[in-house]
Design an enzyme around this catalytic site. Sequence first.
Site, short mmCIF file in Angstrom:
data_model
loop_
_atom_site.label_atom_id
_atom_site.label_comp_id
_atom_site.label_asym_id
_atom_site.label_seq_id
_atom_site.Cartn_x
_atom_site.Cartn_y
_atom_site.Cartn_z
N PHE A 141 1.11 -1.16 0.15
CA PHE A 141 0.02 -0.18 -0.07
C PHE A 141 0.87 1.19 -0.10
O PHE A 141 1.66 1.57 0.85
CB PHE A 141 -0.95 0.30 1.04
CG PHE A 141 -1.71 1.21 0.91
CD1 PHE A 141 -2.81 1.05 0.30
CD2 PHE A 141 -1.62 2.41 1.77
CE1 PHE A 141 -3.66 2.23 0.14
CE2 PHE A 141 -2.13 3.73 1.58
CZ PHE A 141 -3.47 3.37 0.95
N ASP A 226 9.26 2.93 2.19
CA ASP A 226 8.11 3.65 2.46
C ASP A 226 7.66 3.66 4.03
O ASP A 226 7.14 2.69 4.41
CB ASP A 226 6.89 3.15 1.62
CG ASP A 226 5.62 4.13 1.87
OD1 ASP A 226 5.46 4.90 2.87
OD2 ASP A 226 4.72 4.01 0.98
N LYS A 255 2.32 11.19 7.13
CA LYS A 255 1.59 10.86 8.29
C LYS A 255 1.78 11.45 9.63
O LYS A 255 1.66 12.66 9.81
CB LYS A 255 1.36 9.29 8.55
CG LYS A 255 0.56 8.73 7.27
CD LYS A 255 -0.05 7.30 7.78
CE LYS A 255 -1.07 6.87 6.66
NZ LYS A 255 -0.77 5.89 5.79
C1 LIG Z 1 -1.05 5.97 4.27
C2 LIG Z 1 -0.16 5.34 3.52
C3 LIG Z 1 0.46 6.08 2.45
C4 LIG Z 1 -0.32 7.07 1.77
O1 LIG Z 1 -0.50 8.33 2.30
P1 LIG Z 1 -1.61 9.39 1.98
O2 LIG Z 1 -1.37 10.51 3.03
O3 LIG Z 1 -3.06 8.77 2.36
O4 LIG Z 1 -1.41 9.76 0.74
C5 LIG Z 1 1.56 5.64 1.76
N1 LIG Z 1 2.33 4.64 2.07
C6 LIG Z 1 1.85 3.92 3.41
C7 LIG Z 1 2.88 2.93 3.61
C8 LIG Z 1 0.95 4.54 3.95
O5 LIG Z 1 0.85 3.66 5.35
#
Ligand SMILES: *Cc1c(COP(=O)(O)O)cnc(C)c1O
Length: 399
Positions: A141, A226, A255
């Site tokens: 994700f 990520d 985040k």
């Molecule tokens: C939440 C998340 C994203 C996307 O972030 P948004 O601010 O919702 O665009 C990307 N990578 C990971 C691992 C995430 O948990």
Amino acid sequence: MTLSQRIIQQTNEYCAHNYHPKDVVIEQASGCIVVDPEGREYYDMLSAYSAHNLGHRHPEVVAAAVEQLGKVTLTSRAFHNTVLGEFCQKLAQLTGKDMILPMNTGAEAVETAIKTARRWGVDVKGVVDGKQQIIVAENNFHGRTVTVVSFSTDPTARRGYGPFTDGFVVVEYGNADALEAAITDNTVAFLVEPIQGEAGIVVPPEGYLRKVREICTRHNILFIADEIQTGFARTGKMFACQHEGVVPDIFTLGKALGGGIMPVSAVAANKDILGVFEPGSHGSTFGGNPLACAVGIKTMEILVRDDYAKQAREKGEYFMDKLREIAKSNPHIIQVRGKGLLVGVVFDIEAQGYVKKLIANGVLAKETHECIIRFAPPIVITYEQIDDACVKIAKALTE
Ligand SMILES: *Cc1c(COP(=O)(O)O)cnc(C)c1O
């Protein structure tokens, strides 16, 4: 009809149904407690998908935001502002990297990392433009843009959104041999979550990230971690890669960097990588805005000063022990897994009914996929609050 019911009805009528929220309206929040319009209190065990590492409305972050609101909030990058430099310096120091490229949402940080890797592939590695390939992991994700869902393996995230962006190859998560086998002369990067959050708190086998690091170095491809969900102390280290003592070439961050107040994201890397951008080649109107920077600076200060990584590590162990104890009384719980305060409870049946019971008992959580409940409270949660929440969790999961 209660106020909550009216608000839910209004939201359902006028807001697109791209989410299916639980029947709880949050009107106020502080620390790890949220309150609905009827005055019911809940423990927040989702933390806005780990954006609330510092808890709701951390007083110092709120104060920093208010102070900046009194000065200037948005300048665009057409001009300098007084806080962007400090924000980038702090984040560079925290990640051990030379440079920062500020954006807003996580998906934008991922898009930025993809652009970085593709350009680096052409300018530094010598791949023909248009031939660059990026390897990603199954069940990843990384966000919701068209390019990012182009390499999602979740059909719900992709249906009806084609044509997709080319140049991505999917390999099994946790399998370093699969990564190595997929590498070609055109491979420029491997993009991976150190722990897969949305996939259900999937912790890869011990040694995986070290092998990934070694393979990426040996084949001259960029290791992009990520850490949007795992970063900023959530898993018991400032960044989850540190559990294996590895440093990726590129971090994507977001985040919790926004202190739970606003979207703040970034890419961190060294000059030989982020140096591929020249003026005009990438940007964002809101990226690096003074309000975001002020919030980000204060958030990083607090994370380091109050050693949130240690807090998450110790509280996480305490919490997971308690969850494992609770799990003994429910034969449908097959695993309690995670690191720090990023915990997944895995069932052998649908978890939705248990989520309902948790909420009825005053604990906000949400299933990820059908059978896993994520527990990720704000790191400021106290031991007393963990004890109290676990009494409620035990009721919900075992009665
Ligand atoms: C939440 C998340 C994203 C996307 O972030 P948004 O601010 O919702 O665009 C990307 N990578 C990971 C691992 C995430 O948990």
